[in-house]
Design an enzyme around this catalytic site. Structure first.
Site, PDB file in Angstrom:
ATOM      1  N   TYR A  58       0.851  -1.197   0.000  1.00 19.60           N
ATOM      2  CA  TYR A  58       0.000   0.000   0.000  1.00 19.60           C
ATOM      3  C   TYR A  58       0.885   1.246   0.000  1.00 19.60           C
ATOM      4  O   TYR A  58       0.683   2.172  -0.794  1.00 19.60           O
ATOM      5  CB  TYR A  58      -0.946   0.007   1.209  1.00 19.60           C
ATOM      6  CG  TYR A  58      -1.783   1.266   1.272  1.00 19.60           C
ATOM      7  CD1 TYR A  58      -2.794   1.492   0.342  1.00 19.60           C
ATOM      8  CD2 TYR A  58      -1.536   2.253   2.229  1.00 19.60           C
ATOM      9  CE1 TYR A  58      -3.538   2.666   0.362  1.00 19.60           C
ATOM     10  CE2 TYR A  58      -2.274   3.427   2.260  1.00 19.60           C
ATOM     11  CZ  TYR A  58      -3.281   3.634   1.328  1.00 19.60           C
ATOM     12  OH  TYR A  58      -4.011   4.792   1.344  1.00 19.60           O
ATOM     13  N   LYS A  96       1.367   4.389  -2.816  1.00 23.99           N
ATOM     14  CA  LYS A  96       1.178   5.810  -2.517  1.00 23.99           C
ATOM     15  C   LYS A  96       2.477   6.598  -2.732  1.00 23.99           C
ATOM     16  O   LYS A  96       2.430   7.767  -3.115  1.00 23.99           O
ATOM     17  CB  LYS A  96       0.617   5.979  -1.098  1.00 23.99           C
ATOM     18  CG  LYS A  96      -0.822   5.461  -0.959  1.00 23.99           C
ATOM     19  CD  LYS A  96      -1.785   6.221  -1.886  1.00 23.99           C
ATOM     20  CE  LYS A  96      -3.233   5.798  -1.737  1.00 23.99           C
ATOM     21  NZ  LYS A  96      -4.150   6.613  -2.545  1.00 23.99           N
TER      22      LYS A  96
HETATM   23  P1  NDP Z   1     -13.464   4.655   0.913  1.00 25.14           P
HETATM   24  O1  NDP Z   1     -13.291   3.181   0.958  1.00 25.14           O
HETATM   25  O2  NDP Z   1     -14.511   5.279   1.747  1.00 25.14           O
HETATM   26  O3  NDP Z   1     -13.644   5.131  -0.611  1.00 25.14           O
HETATM   27  C1  NDP Z   1     -12.892   4.571  -1.655  1.00 25.14           C
HETATM   28  C2  NDP Z   1     -13.523   4.942  -2.977  1.00 25.14           C
HETATM   29  O4  NDP Z   1     -12.709   4.391  -4.049  1.00 25.14           O
HETATM   30  C3  NDP Z   1     -14.907   4.386  -3.143  1.00 25.14           C
HETATM   31  O5  NDP Z   1     -15.739   5.350  -3.720  1.00 25.14           O
HETATM   32  C4  NDP Z   1     -14.723   3.229  -4.117  1.00 25.14           C
HETATM   33  O6  NDP Z   1     -15.900   3.081  -4.924  1.00 25.14           O
HETATM   34  C5  NDP Z   1     -13.566   3.748  -4.969  1.00 25.14           C
HETATM   35  N1  NDP Z   1     -12.881   2.661  -5.655  1.00 25.14           N
HETATM   36  C6  NDP Z   1     -12.160   1.659  -5.102  1.00 25.14           C
HETATM   37  N2  NDP Z   1     -11.744   0.799  -6.051  1.00 25.14           N
HETATM   38  C7  NDP Z   1     -12.208   1.286  -7.238  1.00 25.14           C
HETATM   39  C8  NDP Z   1     -12.133   0.846  -8.583  1.00 25.14           C
HETATM   40  N3  NDP Z   1     -11.460  -0.276  -8.900  1.00 25.14           N
HETATM   41  N4  NDP Z   1     -12.729   1.579  -9.549  1.00 25.14           N
HETATM   42  C9  NDP Z   1     -13.396   2.712  -9.236  1.00 25.14           C
HETATM   43  N5  NDP Z   1     -13.509   3.182  -7.981  1.00 25.14           N
HETATM   44  C10 NDP Z   1     -12.928   2.475  -6.988  1.00 25.14           C
HETATM   45  O7  NDP Z   1     -12.010   5.250   1.313  1.00 25.14           O
HETATM   46  P2  NDP Z   1     -11.455   6.751   1.383  1.00 25.14           P
HETATM   47  O8  NDP Z   1     -12.468   7.732   1.014  1.00 25.14           O
HETATM   48  O9  NDP Z   1     -10.770   6.876   2.685  1.00 25.14           O
HETATM   49  O10 NDP Z   1     -10.322   6.655   0.268  1.00 25.14           O
HETATM   50  C11 NDP Z   1     -10.200   7.572  -0.804  1.00 25.14           C
HETATM   51  C12 NDP Z   1      -8.739   7.751  -1.138  1.00 25.14           C
HETATM   52  O11 NDP Z   1      -8.059   8.346  -0.027  1.00 25.14           O
HETATM   53  C13 NDP Z   1      -7.975   6.459  -1.428  1.00 25.14           C
HETATM   54  O12 NDP Z   1      -7.098   6.669  -2.508  1.00 25.14           O
HETATM   55  C14 NDP Z   1      -7.182   6.212  -0.147  1.00 25.14           C
HETATM   56  O13 NDP Z   1      -6.019   5.462  -0.381  1.00 25.14           O
HETATM   57  C15 NDP Z   1      -6.870   7.634   0.255  1.00 25.14           C
HETATM   58  N6  NDP Z   1      -6.524   7.859   1.646  1.00 25.14           N
HETATM   59  C16 NDP Z   1      -7.365   7.454   2.650  1.00 25.14           C
HETATM   60  C17 NDP Z   1      -7.009   7.676   3.966  1.00 25.14           C
HETATM   61  C18 NDP Z   1      -7.838   7.214   5.107  1.00 25.14           C
HETATM   62  O14 NDP Z   1      -7.313   7.136   6.246  1.00 25.14           O
HETATM   63  N7  NDP Z   1      -9.132   6.908   4.921  1.00 25.14           N
HETATM   64  C19 NDP Z   1      -5.766   8.384   4.302  1.00 25.14           C
HETATM   65  C20 NDP Z   1      -4.962   8.735   3.161  1.00 25.14           C
HETATM   66  C21 NDP Z   1      -5.350   8.508   1.892  1.00 25.14           C
HETATM   67  P3  NDP Z   1     -16.558   1.686  -5.394  1.00 25.14           P
HETATM   68  O15 NDP Z   1     -16.228   0.658  -4.368  1.00 25.14           O
HETATM   69  O16 NDP Z   1     -18.010   2.011  -5.522  1.00 25.14           O
HETATM   70  O17 NDP Z   1     -15.912   1.429  -6.729  1.00 25.14           O
HETATM   71  C1  8X3 Z   2      -4.298   5.736   4.577  1.00 24.41           C
HETATM   72  C2  8X3 Z   2      -3.613   6.204   5.813  1.00 24.41           C
HETATM   73  O1  8X3 Z   2      -1.792   5.526   7.474  1.00 24.41           O
HETATM   74  O2  8X3 Z   2      -3.727   4.064   7.239  1.00 24.41           O
HETATM   75  O3  8X3 Z   2      -3.563   6.072   3.457  1.00 24.41           O
HETATM   76  O4  8X3 Z   2      -2.064   4.163   5.511  1.00 24.41           O
HETATM   77  S1  8X3 Z   2      -2.752   4.921   6.529  1.00 24.41           S
END
Ligand code: NDP
Ligand code: 8X3
Length: 256
Positions: free
Chosen positions: A155, A159
């Site tokens: 992961y 990133k």
């Molecule tokens: P969620 O799981 O709430 O949302 C993830 C979104 O990505 C969903 O809308 C999902 O939609 C979509 N998604 C996943 N796989 C696919 C695919 N193959 N095709 C199209 N859409 C896809 O997580 P977050 O909102 O937290 O995550 C959003 C972003 O933020 C990610 O890139 C994550 O790595 C990043 N992030 C999150 C953090 C956290 O602590 N939550 C911290 C740092 C970064 P669906 O399943 O309907 O396709």
């Molecule tokens: C998501 C934040 O620290 O869980 O990118 O990887 S962490």
């Protein structure tokens, strides 16, 4: 500033993507909402239309499938074809294990979504931005793109790669007027951990136990701020963390 602008948000069906959709809708933008879960997108579009009269066009698409991405974004109705802002947000983590115990399937899903999916969408959207000499790409990377933490290996690697691509894009696009923003959130309470632990709600809950994590709304406010700077300003690179989080591994948690 955003009224009438066309904004494509990937991963709009949940968490940070859905919160961004709300902020952009409130600001008067037209939204291309992309994710796999159609019902979620339909519910969101309905809500944004009733609250903000927002105009939404839904793109049910799996970013891991390059041909699907090319077809979807290559056949947008003319009124939606010129995208002003792309928010590359779709992404996920699967599992948390030492590399020597890791699952190829989990690795592939993360690499195909977080890295190759972001590349496919960007490749499909950028040529028209370059031709118009106008646009903005906002990549949602992670604090995991700056630091590696125990068992986060693949992961974190995806990133780190997103971060590298943000920097590479800023170089490749220099002179085109297109702006590239890299946003690195720390702990945000969304469906992220539920997805990482394949529906294990108790394990997901523990990730945020004893601290006040960021909300998706906190990150969306930052995205909107970056998107509304004047044309000569780029917020190139931002780390946003909860107050309790100093690094990926140093998080202050209240006991009991
Ligand atoms: P969620 O799981 O709430 O949302 C993830 C979104 O990505 C969903 O809308 C999902 O939609 C979509 N998604 C996943 N796989 C696919 C695919 N193959 N095709 C199209 N859409 C896809 O997580 P977050 O909102 O937290 O995550 C959003 C972003 O933020 C990610 O890139 C994550 O790595 C990043 N992030 C999150 C953090 C956290 O602590 N939550 C911290 C740092 C970064 P669906 O399943 O309907 O396709
Ligand atoms: C998501 C934040 O620290 O869980 O990118 O990887 S962490």
């Amino acid at each position: 500033m955003l009224a009438g602008k066309t904004v494509l948000i990937t991963g709009a069906s949940s968490g940070i993507g859905a919160a961004c959709a709300e902020k952009f809708a409130e600001a008067g933008a037209r939204l291309l909402l992309l994710a796999r879960r159609r019902e979620r997108l339909e519910a969101l579009a309905h809500e944004l239309h009733s609250r903000f009269s927002a105009s939404c066009h839904l793109l049910v698409c799996d970013v891991r499938d390059r041909h699907q991405v090319e077809d979807t974004l290559g056949s947008l109705p003319p009124a939606w074809a010129d995208i002003d802002i792309l928010v590359n947000n779709a992404g996920l983590a699967r599992g948390l294990a030492p590399l020597h115990e890791g699952s190829y399937d989990d690795w592939e899903e993360m690499i195909d979504t977080n890295l190759k999916g972001l590349l496919a969408v960007t490749r499909a959207v950028l040529p028209r931005m370059v031709a118009r000499r106008s646009g903005m790409i906002i990549n949602i990377a992670s604090i995991a793109g700056r630091e590696v933490y125990p068992n986060g290996n693949v992961y974190c690697a995806t990133k780190h790669a997103v971060r590298a691509l943000s920097e590479a894009l800023r170089i490749d696009l220099n002179g085109t007027n297109i702006r590239v923003v890299n946003i690195d959130p720390g702990l945000v309470e969304t469906e992220f951990s539920l997805v990482r632990f394949r529906g294990d709600a108790e394990r997901a809950r523990k990730v945020y136990e004893g601290l006040q994590p960021l909300t998706a709304h906190d990150v969306a406010e930052l995205v909107l701020f970056c998107a509304t700077r004047p044309p000569h300003v780029v917020i190139a690179d931002v780390l946003i963390v909860p107050t309790a989080q100093a690094t990926t591994w140093l998080v202050h948690r209240q006991q009991g």
